[in-house]
Write a protein that holds these residues in place. Structure first.
Motif, PDB file in Angstrom:
ATOM      1  N   ASP A  54     -47.495  39.178  56.038  1.00 52.54           N
ATOM      2  CA  ASP A  54     -46.775  39.298  57.304  1.00 52.54           C
ATOM      3  C   ASP A  54     -45.621  38.301  57.294  1.00 52.54           C
ATOM      4  OD1 ASP A  54     -46.065  40.037  59.844  1.00 52.54           O
ATOM      5  OD2 ASP A  54     -47.685  38.946  60.850  1.00 52.54           O
TER       6      ASP A  54
ATOM      7  N   TRP B  23     -44.040  40.153  62.391  1.00 52.41           N
ATOM      8  CA  TRP B  23     -43.745  41.339  63.215  1.00 52.41           C
ATOM      9  C   TRP B  23     -44.901  41.598  64.181  1.00 52.41           C
ATOM     10  CZ3 TRP B  23     -39.328  44.469  62.673  1.00 52.41           C
ATOM     11  CH2 TRP B  23     -39.330  45.639  63.445  1.00 52.41           C
ATOM     12  N   PRO B  24     -44.592  41.723  65.484  1.00 53.41           N
ATOM     13  CA  PRO B  24     -45.667  41.922  66.468  1.00 53.41           C
ATOM     14  C   PRO B  24     -46.470  43.191  66.187  1.00 53.41           C
ATOM     15  CG  PRO B  24     -43.607  41.338  67.567  1.00 53.41           C
ATOM     16  CD  PRO B  24     -43.270  41.599  66.125  1.00 53.41           C
ATOM     17  N   GLY B  25     -47.776  43.042  66.151  1.00 51.25           N
ATOM     18  CA  GLY B  25     -48.668  44.179  65.972  1.00 51.25           C
ATOM     19  C   GLY B  25     -48.833  44.647  64.543  1.00 51.25           C
ATOM     20  N   TYR B  26     -48.095  44.048  63.615  1.00 48.85           N
ATOM     21  CA  TYR B  26     -48.179  44.531  62.233  1.00 48.85           C
ATOM     22  C   TYR B  26     -49.559  44.326  61.609  1.00 48.85           C
ATOM     23  CZ  TYR B  26     -47.605  44.657  57.175  1.00 48.85           C
ATOM     24  OH  TYR B  26     -47.776  44.901  55.849  1.00 48.85           O
TER      25      TYR B  26
ATOM     26  N   ASP C 293     -52.461  44.471  62.891  1.00 44.13           N
ATOM     27  CA  ASP C 293     -53.364  45.531  63.371  1.00 44.13           C
ATOM     28  C   ASP C 293     -53.003  46.883  62.750  1.00 44.13           C
ATOM     29  OD1 ASP C 293     -54.714  43.731  64.923  1.00 44.13           O
ATOM     30  OD2 ASP C 293     -53.581  44.170  66.751  1.00 44.13           O
ATOM     31  N   ALA C 294     -51.690  47.172  62.650  1.00 45.21           N
ATOM     32  CA  ALA C 294     -51.267  48.440  62.048  1.00 45.21           C
ATOM     33  C   ALA C 294     -51.700  48.510  60.587  1.00 45.21           C
ATOM     34  CB  ALA C 294     -49.748  48.583  62.162  1.00 45.21           C
ATOM     35  N   ARG C 295     -51.613  47.391  59.922  1.00 42.00           N
ATOM     36  CA  ARG C 295     -52.025  47.354  58.513  1.00 42.00           C
ATOM     37  C   ARG C 295     -53.535  47.576  58.390  1.00 42.00           C
ATOM     38  NH1 ARG C 295     -50.388  45.346  53.517  1.00 42.00           N
ATOM     39  NH2 ARG C 295     -52.183  44.784  52.254  1.00 42.00           N
TER      40      ARG C 295
ATOM     41  N   THR D 142     -55.440  49.202  60.436  1.00 44.06           N
ATOM     42  CA  THR D 142     -55.716  50.601  60.742  1.00 44.06           C
ATOM     43  C   THR D 142     -55.376  51.496  59.555  1.00 44.06           C
ATOM     44  OG1 THR D 142     -55.293  50.242  63.089  1.00 44.06           O
ATOM     45  CG2 THR D 142     -55.143  52.510  62.285  1.00 44.06           C
TER      46      THR D 142
ATOM     47  N   GLN E 115     -41.501  46.318  58.798  1.00 44.41           N
ATOM     48  CA  GLN E 115     -42.171  45.126  59.321  1.00 44.41           C
ATOM     49  C   GLN E 115     -42.065  43.926  58.381  1.00 44.41           C
ATOM     50  OE1 GLN E 115     -43.465  48.151  58.931  1.00 44.41           O
ATOM     51  NE2 GLN E 115     -44.820  48.761  60.622  1.00 44.41           N
TER      52      GLN E 115
END
Length: 438
Positions: free
Chosen positions: A28, A32-35, A37-39, A41, A112
């Motif tokens: 990271d 990047w905000p929320g990255y 969690d996106a990763r 998922t 990101q």
């Protein structure tokens, strides 16, 4: 969506040993905000920890290094650890002198990661170039989609570029290209037409095609290719004009017939990589008597700039991979229309002359028909050119010579005699090695 990476690997490879999954820098890099969690998922959905899977495999009977993109992981985007894995894959290929197959399905750089993602393209290009300099063969397979840096690095730069039908291929992805641009321009079929892809392969044929290509590109040989035998039993011409007429006869054997007779099987490459294909030049690699031989063959038409550039690409590739080359000369000359001039026919011929002059692979040439001027000479190997009995080689055509000398057309047969263009004339002058027989 493209076939998952591991499913594709299972379809193509008899064995597969994955390289280490360890990464380098934190994943990271710009917060990047929320990255994260996106990763997480993406990892849960795809079963992968990064957008590429790399390892050693055996495709057919040839060992290779595979780089397989997983589009289900953040759209196959290229980030820091993507670069780590690709760099490690090329290091292994160089260490073990194994060819590399890139199975690409990516939307491009990972947003990101910001500029850290974009810088991976430089890493990938360096790793690929270093492997290329060490004689490592590279094949790319363009899956859906192949866009951004995936296309502009490993996709477009490989020695052989294959594509799956209807794959989206282009530097610009679908969300950023101009709205007025026709979608057909961003397809693998368009890239094939424009000389940027060598072949579109059906999915059920991919394993066999890859196996054949890996076998060809992994076969090194220091020995020159033997000249093909003549495919017609004809008498040597009595006059120069007889030689010209024999070379222009419709019954004479052409390049495709020579190649089919010479090789057990073969695979073509096509296109100059910058937008054009010359159908009058056949290039590729063929299998003969247990080894690979590259070929560049003129098909009897005026050779266009794309034909010279494709042949130059073929000769440079063969030189780097240590594979001998066979060229077949058959052209009335280089294309001389305005379009050819605009496309750079002069620089294209110069490019082929340089490739032929600097190659480290042995080149054998057979003149099978018309050998017209510099357009033919660019395909000819110095000191290793042979003649078919129904061929000629000349500084220019007798008709062009008449025009240059301001002689009437009725003098063309006489000029043909004076040009000393018959096969036996050229052997006598020491310009060719000999005349092949059936």
């Amino acid at each position: 969506m493209s076939t998952p990476a591991r499913a594709l690997i299972a379809d193509l490879a008899g064995t597969f040993t994955e390289l280490s999954r360890s990464g380098g820098a934190p994943d990271d890099p710009i917060g990047w905000p929320g990255y994260p969690d996106a990763r997480a998922t993406a990892a849960e959905r795809s079963g992968e920890t990064e957008s590429v899977v790399v390892g050693e495999a055996r495709v057919g009977d040839v060992p290779a290094v595979l780089i397989a993109w997983e589009f289900g992981f953040l759209g196959g985007s290229i980030g820091q650890q993507t670069g780590d894995r690709i760099e490690a894959a090329f290091a292994r290929a160089r260490e073990r002198q194994l060819p590399v197959v890139s199975l690409i399905a990516t939307g491009g750089s990972r947003m990101q990661h910001g500029m850290r993602a974009l810088s991976q393209l430089q890493r990938i290009a360096r790793a690929s170039a270093a492997a290329r300099a060490d004689g490592v063969a590279q094949i790319s397979v363009l899956r859906d989609p192949t866009t951004g840096g995936g296309w502009a690095t490993l996709g477009a730069s490989s020695d052989v570029v294959l594509g799956l039908p209807l794959a989206q291929v282009g530097f610009a992805g679908s969300r950023v290209r101009p709205a007025t641009s026709p979608s057909e321009a961003y397809t693998v079929e368009a890239k094939l037409e424009w000389g940027q892809v060598d072949r579109v392969v059906q999915p059920d044929e991919l394993r066999d095609v890859l196996s054949r290509w890996l076998r060809l590109l992994s076969s090194r040989s220091p020995d020159p290719a033997p000249p093909p035998a003549a495919l017609r039993a004809v008498e040597l011409p009595e006059t120069g004009w007889d030689a010209v007429q024999a070379a222009r006869a419709s019954s004479r054997a052409r390049a495709a017939e020579y190649l089919d007779s010479y090789f057990d099987w073969r695979e073509d490459v096509q296109g100059d990589r910058v937008g054009e294909v010359d159908p009058g030049v056949l290039c590729g690699f063929g299998w003969r008597n247990g080894r690979a031989i590259a070929y560049a063959a003129q098909c009897g038409t005026a050779t266009r700039p794309a034909g010279f550039r494709t042949a130059a690409r073929l000769v440079r590739m063969a030189s780097r991979l240590g594979i001998p080359v066979l060229t077949l000369v058959d052209t009335p000359g280089a294309a001389n229309d305005a379009e050819a001039e605009q496309a750079g026919v002069g620089p294209a011929i110069a490019e082929l002359f340089e490739a032929m002059a600097t190659t480290t692979s042995p080149i054998t040439t057979l003149v099978i028909g018309e050998g017209g001027s510099g357009g033919a000479m660019a395909f000819a190997a110095p000191e290793a050119t042979w003649m078919a009995p129904d061929a000629y080689f000349s500084v220019t055509s007798p008709e062009a010579a008449a025009a240059i000398l301001k002689r009437p057309l009725r003098d063309v047969p006489e000029i043909a005699d004076r040009l000393r263009l018959r096969p036996q004339d050229l052997v006598g002058l020491g310009l060719t090695r000999g005349i092949v027989q059936p």
